[in-house]
Design a protein around this motif. Structure first.
Motif, PDB file in Angstrom:
ATOM      1  N   LYS A   1     -10.985  92.990  94.706  1.00  0.00           N
ATOM      2  CA  LYS A   1      -9.560  93.096  94.378  1.00  0.00           C
ATOM      3  C   LYS A   1      -9.100  91.970  93.447  1.00  0.00           C
ATOM      4  O   LYS A   1      -7.906  91.680  93.394  1.00  0.00           O
TER       5      LYS A   1
ATOM      6  N   LYS B   1      -5.496  84.182  93.052  1.00  0.00           N
ATOM      7  CA  LYS B   1      -5.482  85.386  92.233  1.00  0.00           C
ATOM      8  C   LYS B   1      -4.564  85.104  91.055  1.00  0.00           C
ATOM      9  O   LYS B   1      -3.447  84.620  91.250  1.00  0.00           O
TER      10      LYS B   1
ATOM     11  N   ASP C   1      -0.870  93.814  96.874  1.00  0.00           N
ATOM     12  CA  ASP C   1      -1.498  92.660  97.523  1.00  0.00           C
ATOM     13  C   ASP C   1      -0.707  92.160  98.724  1.00  0.00           C
ATOM     14  O   ASP C   1      -1.184  91.281  99.461  1.00  0.00           O
TER      15      ASP C   1
END
Lengths: 113, 113
Positions: free
Chosen positions: A61, A78, A85
């Protein structure tokens, strides 16, 4: 005994912004480190793991985590967060021997437009 | 996804009744775990197993018992359920050792009235 601390109970970020979730561990040697994600109503899913070698670990992801021995940390990052998310994130530590993984209490991530 | 099935997925029962939750895996993994998840407490380990008939207590084992008569099944029993055992229960499995990644089922939501 090993322990894990996730200092942030809840974090809110804007969609598209970068994200860093903190994880600190306590253990005398190099541990095995994990990040999991839990979406509402579901079980935990493994995002990534660190056993040895390169201290920057890539996961699913679009997540990555960096092991910093000097800081006893394994922070999850990230570069650009998506609304999907939004979930709860758990850090876990494993050690050699007959001891199951120890999980942190989790950080809930909210994503706003 | 790892082949883990928890049953039932939801259960409502009364205080004092016995309750058994089942975890079934098709991965032939040696290690199996039962956790409970409650707000503010994260995941807490109840019991775990490292082989058929080999089990041990976790951090919150009081009021719970387990059995593992086959590799694929790990049963969690509340002998006399109390309201404090209202929780979401997760089963997890791993192979190769306690420090390896765990894979989780989707959970059982148990309400004790």
């Amino acid at each position: 005994a090993q322990s894990v601390t996730q200092p942030d109970i809840h974090i809110t970020v804007s969609e598209g912004a970068s994200l860093e979730l903190r994880c600190n561990y306590s253990y005398g040697a190099t541990p095995y480190l994990f990040w999991y994600v839990q979406s509402p109503g579901q079980g935990l899913q493994l995002l990534l793991k660190y056993f040895s070698g390169d201290t920057l670990v890539q996961g699913i992801k679009g997540f990555e985590a960096e092991f910093k021995r000097s800081q006893s940390s394994f922070n999850l990052r990230k570069p650009s967060v998506h609304w999907s998310d939004a979930a709860e994130y758990f850090c876990a530590v494993g050690v050699t021997g007959n001891t199951p993984l120890v999980f942190g209490k989790g950080t809930r991530l909210s994503v706003i437009a | 996804d790892a082949g883990i099935t928890q049953s039932p997925r939801h259960k409502v029962t009364e205080t004092g009744t016995p309750v058994t939750l089942r975890c079934h895996q098709t991965e032939n993994h040696r290690y199996m775990y039962w956790y409970r998840q409650d707000p503010g407490h994260g995941l807490r380990l109840i019991h775990y197993s490292y082989g058929v008939k080999d089990t041990d207590k976790g951090e919150v084992s009081d009021g719970y018992s387990v059995s593992r008569s086959k590799t694929e099944d790990f049963l969690l029993t509340l002998e006399s359920a109390t309201s404090s055992q209202t929780s979401v229960y997760f089963c997890a499995i791993s192979e190769g050792g306690f420090n390896q990644p765990q894979h989780f089922g989707d959970g059982t939501r148990l309400s004790i009235l």
